[in-house]
Design a protein around this motif. Structure first.
Motif, PDB file in Angstrom:
ATOM      1  N   GLY A 153       0.315  -2.478 -14.100  1.00 38.01           N
ATOM      2  CA  GLY A 153      -0.922  -1.974 -13.939  1.00 38.01           C
ATOM      3  C   GLY A 153      -1.584  -2.244 -12.362  1.00 38.01           C
ATOM      4  O   GLY A 153      -1.955  -1.783 -11.618  1.00 38.01           O
ATOM      5  N   ALA A 154      -1.570  -3.723 -12.462  1.00 39.66           N
ATOM      6  CA  ALA A 154      -2.210  -4.282 -11.316  1.00 39.66           C
ATOM      7  C   ALA A 154      -1.386  -3.935 -10.027  1.00 39.66           C
ATOM      8  O   ALA A 154      -2.032  -3.771  -8.956  1.00 39.66           O
TER       9      ALA A 154
ATOM     10  N   ASP B 186       0.438  -1.479  -9.407  1.00 41.46           N
ATOM     11  CA  ASP B 186       0.281  -0.182  -9.284  1.00 41.46           C
ATOM     12  C   ASP B 186      -1.274   0.301  -8.424  1.00 41.46           C
ATOM     13  O   ASP B 186      -1.596   1.044  -7.499  1.00 41.46           O
ATOM     14  N   GLY B 187      -1.969  -0.493  -9.085  1.00 43.90           N
ATOM     15  CA  GLY B 187      -3.482  -0.364  -8.587  1.00 43.90           C
ATOM     16  C   GLY B 187      -3.528  -0.832  -7.104  1.00 43.90           C
ATOM     17  O   GLY B 187      -4.238  -0.334  -6.155  1.00 43.90           O
TER      18      GLY B 187
ATOM     19  N   GLY C  29      -1.979   1.519  -4.937  1.00 46.20           N
ATOM     20  CA  GLY C  29      -2.564   2.707  -4.766  1.00 46.20           C
ATOM     21  C   GLY C  29      -3.963   2.387  -3.762  1.00 46.20           C
ATOM     22  O   GLY C  29      -4.326   3.602  -2.918  1.00 46.20           O
ATOM     23  N   GLN C  30      -4.537   1.361  -3.882  1.00 47.85           N
ATOM     24  CA  GLN C  30      -5.675   0.969  -2.940  1.00 47.85           C
ATOM     25  C   GLN C  30      -5.139   1.041  -1.395  1.00 47.85           C
ATOM     26  O   GLN C  30      -5.718   1.428  -0.649  1.00 47.85           O
TER      27      GLN C  30
END
Length: 196
Positions: free
Chosen positions: A162-163, A165-166, A169-170
């Protein structure tokens, strides 16, 4: 033009169509990507696209196979080259972020495909075990070797994924976001969390 296993003209043309679809999905999104637009971008007729793919959904499946296959290949190579389990986890993080950064069109194609799958009623795709299983296996191997502390490997793998992906994404939303610095920070955080 993308090279293929057999190098034949039909195989090369098929690869060219897939590459064009990836670029077009990244540029305008899945909804605005038609077979006609893909054909135009690839420099072929729509009939040529339909010769290789019966419909847009079949082509989207091949797009996903291409982008995810390339990502998996690079990550596996980096992990296998690592020494210790902790180094393998760092290699996983670096390879994931590095590959996604080097192929922003692939990230957008994956994002679009996941969104389409969810709209079609496949909400479980984001929770698919394949998204965290490889990393969980690395973490479990490190624990079994006595090199990583005791923690829940599934939870930790999901959090790391998730990190990643985050952060990616940012970076997509804010191109000035320094993803290399962010990768360093994530690697440091993860190593502090998993090592003894």
């Amino acid at each position: 033009m993308t090279s293929t296993a057999d190098g034949s003209i039909p195989s090369l043309r098929r690869g060219q169509i897939i590459d064009s679809a990836i670029e077009l999905i990244a540029e305008v999104g899945h909804a605005r990507t038609s077979l006609s637009r893909i054909a135009e971008k690839a420099g072929v007729s729509k009939a040529a696209v339909l010769y290789h793919f019966t419909n847009k959904d079949e082509l989207l499946d091949e797009v996903l196979n291409r982008v995810i296959g390339g990502l998996v290949e690079q990550v596996e190579s980096a992990v296998h080259a690592a020494g210790t389990p902790a180094e393998a986890v760092s290699a996983y993080i670096r390879a994931m972020i590095g590959h996604l950064t080097a192929h922003p069109a692939h990230v957008r194609a994956i994002t679009e495909a996941l969104a389409i799958a969810e709209l079609a009623g496949h909400q479980t795709i984001r929770a698919d075990a394949s998204r965290w299983k490889v990393l969980a296996e690395l973490l479990a191997a490190g624990q079994a070797a006595g090199q990583l502390r005791d923690f829940d490997v599934k939870t930790t793998a999901v959090v790391i994924g998730g990190a990643i992906d985050g952060l990616v994404g940012q970076w997509l939303a804010e191109p000035d976001f320094d993803l290399r610095v962010a990768a360093d920070e994530l690697e440091t955080l993860v190593q502090r969390a998993i090592t003894i």
